[in-house]
Design an enzyme around this catalytic site. Structure first.
Site, mmCIF file in Angstrom:
data_model
loop_
_atom_site.group_PDB
_atom_site.id
_atom_site.type_symbol
_atom_site.label_atom_id
_atom_site.label_comp_id
_atom_site.label_asym_id
_atom_site.label_seq_id
_atom_site.Cartn_x
_atom_site.Cartn_y
_atom_site.Cartn_z
ATOM 1 N N ASP A 158 57.235 36.380 40.909
ATOM 2 C CA ASP A 158 58.238 36.166 39.449
ATOM 3 C C ASP A 158 57.850 35.416 38.635
ATOM 4 O O ASP A 158 57.134 34.508 38.519
ATOM 5 C CB ASP A 158 59.598 35.543 40.294
ATOM 6 C CG ASP A 158 60.780 35.221 39.442
ATOM 7 O OD1 ASP A 158 60.256 35.398 38.041
ATOM 8 O OD2 ASP A 158 61.108 34.644 40.190
ATOM 9 N N ASP A 229 68.715 38.372 36.636
ATOM 10 C CA ASP A 229 69.335 37.650 37.678
ATOM 11 C C ASP A 229 70.764 38.047 38.025
ATOM 12 O O ASP A 229 72.029 37.894 36.916
ATOM 13 C CB ASP A 229 69.104 36.277 38.137
ATOM 14 C CG ASP A 229 68.711 35.372 38.241
ATOM 15 O OD1 ASP A 229 67.592 36.512 38.171
ATOM 16 O OD2 ASP A 229 68.300 35.215 38.211
HETATM 17 C C1 GLA Z 1 64.760 34.110 38.744
HETATM 18 C C2 GLA Z 1 64.333 35.701 40.230
HETATM 19 C C3 GLA Z 1 65.296 35.197 41.193
HETATM 20 C C4 GLA Z 1 65.392 34.064 42.058
HETATM 21 C C5 GLA Z 1 64.629 32.796 40.896
HETATM 22 C C6 GLA Z 1 64.189 32.127 42.280
HETATM 23 O O1 GLA Z 1 65.967 33.214 38.263
HETATM 24 O O2 GLA Z 1 64.988 36.013 39.583
HETATM 25 O O3 GLA Z 1 65.733 35.912 41.714
HETATM 26 O O4 GLA Z 1 64.469 34.509 42.590
HETATM 27 O O5 GLA Z 1 64.325 32.700 40.363
HETATM 28 O O6 GLA Z 1 63.928 30.518 41.407
#
Ligand code: GLA
Length: 403
Positions: A158, A229
């Site tokens: 990520d 997200d």
């Molecule tokens: C980002 C990702 C999410 C999750 C969070 C965890 O926002 O897009 O899917 O993994 O981080 O902190």
């Protein structure tokens, strides 16, 4: 939660072509070494949507128990993936250790494997993860080796604080340079994973910046998030899901678009709306990663997550991502054996259920078609010309059609 101002997105979305040229050399190696670990879209569970930073080892063990006991594993949900917040500190040699919530990661992986499941984990190319835990920056080889020793089968990687390293926010930064840095960071972890000689599914999470679907395979990705997200509302789910139209040519076996995880069962949507997410994700050949507390599912949630006829559409071996054939929201996905899945969504937020008519000619059928309703689990017999259905508000009718 990570925020991405649209200004930054706009700035970077325009540079896809340049980026493709920049990575053409590094891509040659990575593509050649792709391990082909995801011939159909990955299925499983991820801790983030429900447990967020509270997830513990006992939650993961309980998930592994229940995913077997309730039949989900046998329906295809194989990966049990811990998202952010497992990370502790590095020792004097720089080795990463889990925090107190996960006392023994190897034992946990062994337990998950003993259930016939696979084990996934999460990190970032930056110094910190999105939730502020230790990332892999400067420790890529070491972390990949640690994951392999633990028995990790899936890594979600990520972008998070790597945005600062690549100066994503700095107006004086050359966007091409920033993009090249991002791609190199993803390629670096890919090489580290390959060097472990353990098959580890590689999932990119950088929210779709710079049309990642165009270059994801070149940095060794098996799948890549296409959007920011998801949250547990119809609006968020529908905006993400329906916006995937047009990305179909970038998906296929071992390279999937990922519109984020399922929210089914988390409580923010109605059953019809959750059926919409499950159906739309299946039409999109999207990864199906349940994001709810599997130990507390009602029968409706189980019936949605374990609708094997809908799962079969997602997992069809041709791996073709469905297309939107007609507004408002009629989608079609070719299946192996010549059949077609068709989903008719009522995306218009009327108070009423909407009658929607499907013209078979628009779907490429010439003669009469056989039809099966995949949510009613009912054969509809032979239909001619068109089919009119009442689709509930926010809901879906999903059919399998064949001549
Ligand atoms: C980002 C990702 C999410 C999750 C969070 C965890 O926002 O897009 O899917 O993994 O981080 O902190």
């Amino acid at each position: 939660m990570r925020l991405m101002p649209s200004e930054v997105a706009r700035r970077f979305l325009g540079f896809a072509a340049g980026a493709v040229i920049l990575i053409s050399t590094l891509g040659a190696t990575a593509a050649a070494q792709s391990q082909r670990l995801a011939s159909t879209p990955p299925m499983g569970w991820n801790s983030w949507n429900h447990f967020s930073e509270k997830v513990t080892e006992s939650d993961v063990r309980a998930t592994a128990d229940v995913i077997v006991a309730n039949g989900m594993r046998d329906a295809g949900y194989i990966y049990v993936n811990i998202d952010d917040s497992w990370e502790g500190q590095r020792d004097a040699q720089g080795n990463i250790h889990p925090n107190g919530k996960f006392p023994d990661m190897k034992a946990l992986a062994d337990y998950v494997h003993s259930k016939g499941l696979k084990f996934g984990i999460y990190s970032s190319p930056g110094p910190k993860t999105c939730a502020g835990y230790e990332g892999s920056y400067g420790h890529e080889e070491q972390d990949a080796n640690t994951y392999a020793q633990w028995g990790v089968d899936y890594l979600k990687y990520d972008l998070c604080s790597y945005e600062s390293i690549m100066k994503l926010w700095d107006p004086s930064q050359d966007p091409r340079k920033a993009l090249a840095m991002m791609q190199q960071a993803y390629e670096k972890m890919h090489q580290a994973l390959v060097n472990t000689h353990r098959p580890i599914v590689y999932s990119l999470c950088q929210y779709g910046i710079d049309s990642v679907w165009k270059w994801g395979p070149k940095v060794g990705a098996d799948l890549w998030r296409t959007t920011d997200d998801i949250s547990d509302t119809y609006r968020s789910m529908a905006l993400i899901g329906f916006s995937q139209a047009g990305l179909e040519k970038y998906a296929g076996p071992d390279h999937w678009n990922d519109p984020d995880m399922l929210e089914v069962g988390n409580g923010g949507m109605k059953p019809d709306e959750y059926r919409t997410q499950m159906s739309l994700w299946a039409m999109l050949a999207a990864p199906l990663l349940a994001g709810n507390d599997l130990s507390k599912m009602d029968d409706t949630t189980k019936s949605i997550l374990m609708n094997r006829e809908v799962i079969a559409v997602d997992q069809d071996r041709l791996g073709i991502q469905g297309t939107r054939v007609e507004p408002p929201q009629i989608w079609m996905k070719p299946l192996s054996g010549g059949a077609k899945a068709v989903a008719i969504f009522n995306y218009v937020l009327d108070d009423e259920a909407n009658p929607i008519t499907l013209q078979f000619a628009d779907l490429g059928f010439r003669g009469p078609v056989h039809a099966r309703d995949l949510w009613a689990h009912k054969d509809l017999g032979t239909l001619r010309g068109s089919y009119t259905v009442i689709v509930p508000r926010g809901g879906v009718v999903m059919l399998r059609l064949w001549e």
